[in-house]
Design a protein around this motif. Structure first.
Motif, PDB file in Angstrom:
ATOM      1  N   UNK A  64      42.719  30.534  43.910  1.00 18.19           N
ATOM      2  CA  UNK A  64      43.281  31.816  44.335  1.00 18.19           C
ATOM      3  C   UNK A  64      42.192  32.794  44.752  1.00 18.19           C
ATOM      4  N   UNK A  65      42.447  33.506  45.828  1.00 18.27           N
ATOM      5  CA  UNK A  65      41.544  34.569  46.257  1.00 18.27           C
ATOM      6  C   UNK A  65      41.650  35.747  45.294  1.00 18.27           C
ATOM      7  N   UNK A  66      40.779  36.735  45.481  1.00 12.87           N
ATOM      8  CA  UNK A  66      40.822  37.916  44.625  1.00 12.87           C
ATOM      9  C   UNK A  66      42.171  38.611  44.729  1.00 12.87           C
ATOM     10  N   UNK A  67      42.682  38.770  45.943  1.00 10.08           N
ATOM     11  CA  UNK A  67      43.962  39.446  46.113  1.00 10.08           C
ATOM     12  C   UNK A  67      45.101  38.643  45.509  1.00 10.08           C
ATOM     13  N   UNK A  68      45.094  37.329  45.731  1.00  9.71           N
ATOM     14  CA  UNK A  68      46.160  36.494  45.187  1.00  9.71           C
ATOM     15  C   UNK A  68      46.122  36.474  43.657  1.00  9.71           C
ATOM     16  N   UNK A  69      44.915  36.435  43.095  1.00 11.60           N
ATOM     17  CA  UNK A  69      44.793  36.452  41.636  1.00 11.60           C
ATOM     18  C   UNK A  69      45.311  37.762  41.069  1.00 11.60           C
ATOM     19  N   UNK A  70      44.931  38.862  41.689  1.00 13.99           N
ATOM     20  CA  UNK A  70      45.431  40.172  41.243  1.00 13.99           C
ATOM     21  C   UNK A  70      46.954  40.214  41.280  1.00 13.99           C
ATOM     22  N   UNK A  83      48.698  38.118  38.511  1.00 18.11           N
ATOM     23  CA  UNK A  83      48.649  38.714  37.171  1.00 18.11           C
ATOM     24  C   UNK A  83      49.591  39.908  37.077  1.00 18.11           C
ATOM     25  N   UNK A  84      49.534  40.799  38.055  1.00 11.12           N
ATOM     26  CA  UNK A  84      50.354  42.007  37.978  1.00 11.12           C
ATOM     27  C   UNK A  84      51.846  41.689  38.079  1.00 11.12           C
ATOM     28  N   UNK A  85      52.173  40.601  38.789  1.00  8.49           N
ATOM     29  CA  UNK A  85      53.584  40.229  38.911  1.00  8.49           C
ATOM     30  C   UNK A  85      54.164  39.759  37.579  1.00  8.49           C
ATOM     31  N   UNK A  86      53.330  39.397  36.639  1.00  6.14           N
ATOM     32  CA  UNK A  86      53.797  38.905  35.340  1.00  6.14           C
ATOM     33  C   UNK A  86      54.093  40.038  34.372  1.00  6.14           C
ATOM     34  N   UNK A 102      38.652  44.691  37.995  1.00  6.66           N
ATOM     35  CA  UNK A 102      38.799  46.113  38.319  1.00  6.66           C
ATOM     36  C   UNK A 102      40.121  46.366  39.026  1.00  6.66           C
ATOM     37  N   UNK A 103      40.485  45.497  39.961  1.00  2.00           N
ATOM     38  CA  UNK A 103      41.761  45.649  40.671  1.00  2.00           C
ATOM     39  C   UNK A 103      42.937  45.408  39.734  1.00  2.00           C
ATOM     40  N   UNK A 104      42.784  44.454  38.834  1.00  2.00           N
ATOM     41  CA  UNK A 104      43.866  44.144  37.891  1.00  2.00           C
ATOM     42  C   UNK A 104      44.063  45.288  36.904  1.00  2.00           C
ATOM     43  N   UNK A 105      42.975  45.827  36.356  1.00  2.00           N
ATOM     44  CA  UNK A 105      43.129  46.922  35.387  1.00  2.00           C
ATOM     45  C   UNK A 105      43.705  48.166  36.049  1.00  2.00           C
ATOM     46  N   UNK A 106      43.369  48.399  37.320  1.00  2.43           N
ATOM     47  CA  UNK A 106      43.940  49.551  38.025  1.00  2.43           C
ATOM     48  C   UNK A 106      45.450  49.405  38.152  1.00  2.43           C
ATOM     49  N   UNK A 107      45.895  48.202  38.509  1.00  3.55           N
ATOM     50  CA  UNK A 107      47.328  47.967  38.620  1.00  3.55           C
ATOM     51  C   UNK A 107      48.035  48.071  37.291  1.00  3.55           C
ATOM     52  N   UNK A 108      47.394  47.570  36.235  1.00  5.59           N
ATOM     53  CA  UNK A 108      47.992  47.657  34.903  1.00  5.59           C
ATOM     54  C   UNK A 108      48.088  49.111  34.453  1.00  5.59           C
ATOM     55  N   UNK A 121      26.513  39.110  35.316  1.00  3.35           N
ATOM     56  CA  UNK A 121      27.022  40.227  36.100  1.00  3.35           C
ATOM     57  C   UNK A 121      26.159  41.438  35.802  1.00  3.35           C
ATOM     58  N   UNK A 122      25.665  42.095  36.840  1.00  2.00           N
ATOM     59  CA  UNK A 122      24.852  43.286  36.646  1.00  2.00           C
ATOM     60  C   UNK A 122      25.718  44.409  36.093  1.00  2.00           C
ATOM     61  N   UNK A 123      25.333  44.974  34.947  1.00  2.00           N
ATOM     62  CA  UNK A 123      26.049  46.086  34.314  1.00  2.00           C
ATOM     63  C   UNK A 123      27.552  45.782  34.275  1.00  2.00           C
ATOM     64  N   UNK A 124      27.947  44.760  33.522  1.00  2.23           N
ATOM     65  CA  UNK A 124      29.292  44.205  33.649  1.00  2.23           C
ATOM     66  C   UNK A 124      30.435  45.106  33.207  1.00  2.23           C
ATOM     67  N   UNK A 125      30.163  46.182  32.477  1.00  6.39           N
ATOM     68  CA  UNK A 125      31.251  47.060  32.047  1.00  6.39           C
ATOM     69  C   UNK A 125      31.497  48.201  33.028  1.00  6.39           C
ATOM     70  N   UNK A 126      30.608  48.371  33.969  1.00  7.49           N
ATOM     71  CA  UNK A 126      30.638  49.549  34.839  1.00  7.49           C
ATOM     72  C   UNK A 126      31.761  49.449  35.871  1.00  7.49           C
ATOM     73  N   UNK A 127      32.570  50.482  35.956  1.00  9.28           N
ATOM     74  CA  UNK A 127      33.599  50.551  36.976  1.00  9.28           C
ATOM     75  C   UNK A 127      34.797  49.659  36.775  1.00  9.28           C
ATOM     76  N   UNK A 128      34.969  49.091  35.585  1.00 14.89           N
ATOM     77  CA  UNK A 128      36.078  48.167  35.365  1.00 14.89           C
ATOM     78  C   UNK A 128      37.408  48.884  35.116  1.00 14.89           C
ATOM     79  N   UNK A 129      37.355  50.027  34.474  1.00 13.84           N
ATOM     80  CA  UNK A 129      38.586  50.724  34.157  1.00 13.84           C
ATOM     81  C   UNK A 129      39.371  50.095  33.027  1.00 13.84           C
TER      82      UNK A 129
END
Length: 409
Positions: free
Chosen positions: A150-156, A159-162, A186-192, A210-218
């Motif tokens: 799954x691409x990033x968009x498809x994965x997002x 998950x959100x559809x569930x 980040x896209x998934x947490x925004x939708x949630x 991942x560089x600074x892995x907590x940054x910008x995740x929401x």
């Protein structure tokens, strides 16, 4: 079988400042071929020596040690928080990512009948904790299916559809363990968040990769292991809670810090040996000062590309099939190669294969399954060499093909 492409070259081996091979910085036994760094990590000698000195100090004066321990833990926690892109006041230390998830499950206020949503890529122990929490709430766990490719968009979207009106908590991996892929957290947490759902991000493999892995995740809570790719002594992980939920989070064991604020109440853990927590910044600093994280991540990508190609081609030469795996959002240091049919199709079979391979053939390797298919998960670090990869291709691949043939696959 598809026509053979040009081989992926091995990167130039990493060396220490004095010219010795990178492998000399670790205490790994030469009797085993180590291509599974991701499961339990490996600790540099510098950190082992630092931890041994700390333990000696603790045993020489236990009363003095524990009297000053919280101050030292707070200092180490601040160093690690900065490396992870988090604020120290939002960061607690815990034994491992699963323990951090358990903190959330144990403390999260939830309405009766609340649901927890996980994905089918989730780490087993974390998912088991979600199931126990849902039972306690009189709810249930719902599982989002995310195709491996799954691409990033498809994965997002999957998950959100569930999510449903009853969903209280979403648990999602930053890097999946069994399937060696990123998820677009980040896209998934925004939708949630838009749906009023709390998020727990399992970043077990992320520190270092991942560089600074907590940054910008929401995320409401992020947990990640320092003993994997950041090479800290076991057991040390970070729990990062930047929002108001942190005020409800307490350690799984009540100690004398129970009345303190978050995260200080996590700094007091009775008489536990916390020398791993204090030595963790040494591992991070060793990797940063010796190679630099950006250069190290680039090297891991090149080595993983090479390993995936060489091992995949070795399987294909034996089976006549294509063993490459189309993984959406692949990870720099973790790669999958499909096993021959009949091997590792379930978690139990994959674990049994792992144990047999190390005991009988001297390979520390990871085997995983997803959707009824077995995979060899290659996991590299600074000490991994092209010779290690060649050993897998020349010695382990024939063993696995023979085992598959004997299984009727």
């Amino acid at each position: 079988m598809t026509s053979a492409a040009a081989p992926v070259p091995a990167p130039v081996p990493l060396t220490l400042p004095d010219g010795r091979p990178a492998r000399d910085a670790w205490a790994l036994t030469p009797a085993t071929v180590h291509v599974n760094h991701g499961s339990f990590g490996a600790v540099p000698r510098a950190s082992l020596e630092h931890q041994a000195a700390l333990r000696a100090e603790m045993e020489a004066d236990p009363v003095g040690w524990f009297a000053l321990l919280t101050e030292r833990v707070a200092a180490a926690r601040a160093d690690l928080a900065a490396a992870l892109g988090a604020a120290p006041e939002h960061t607690a230390l815990v034994p491992n990512a699963s323990a951090g998830a358990s903190v959330v499950y144990a403390n999260l206020p939830a309405a009766q009948g609340a649901e927890v949503v996980v994905t089918d890529h989730g780490y087993g122990a974390v998912t088991m904790g979600a199931e126990r929490a849902a039972r306690r709430w009189g709810g249930r766990v719902r599982t989002a299916h995310v195709p491996l490719d799954a691409s990033a968009d498809d994965a997002r979207d999957a998950v959100l559809a569930t999510l449903s009106p009853a969903t209280r908590l979403l648990v999602v991996d930053q890097i999946t363990s069994a399937t060696a892929r990123h998820l677009p957290v980040a896209a998934i947490t925004a939708g949630a968040r838009d749906r009023g759902v709390l998020t727990l991000v399992d970043g077990a493999h992320a520190p270092g990769l991942v560089d600074r892995p907590t940054e910008g995740l929401g995320a409401d809570v992020w947990v990640g292991n320092l003993h994997k790719f950041a090479c800290a002594p076991r057991s040390v992980a970070a729990l990062v809670a930047p929002g108001g939920l942190r005020h409800d989070l307490y350690p799984l064991i009540d100690s004398w810090g129970a009345r303190d604020e978050f995260p200080e109440r996590f700094d007091v853990q009775g008489t536990l040996d916390l020398t791993a927590w204090l030595a963790a910044p040494t591992s991070w600093g060793f990797l940063e000062e010796t190679w630099g994280w950006e250069a190290l991540r680039a090297h891991l990508t090149a080595m993983a590309d090479h390993a995936e190609d060489v091992v995949g081609q070795a399987f294909s030469a034996r089976t006549g099939e294509d063993h490459r795996v189309d993984v959406g959002m692949p990870v720099n240091a973790l790669r999958l190669v499909r096993l021959p049919a009949g091997l590792g199709a379930t978690l139990e079979e994959a674990d049994a294969l792992r144990d047999r391979v190390v005991a009988e053939h001297g390979f520390a390797a990871a085997f995983t399954s997803f959707g009824g298919t077995g995979y060899l998960r290659l996991s590299v670090h600074a000490y991994t060499t092209a010779e290690d990869v060649a050993q897998v291709a020349e010695r382990l691949v024939p063993v696995l093909c023979d085992l598959a043939a004997g299984s009727g696959g």
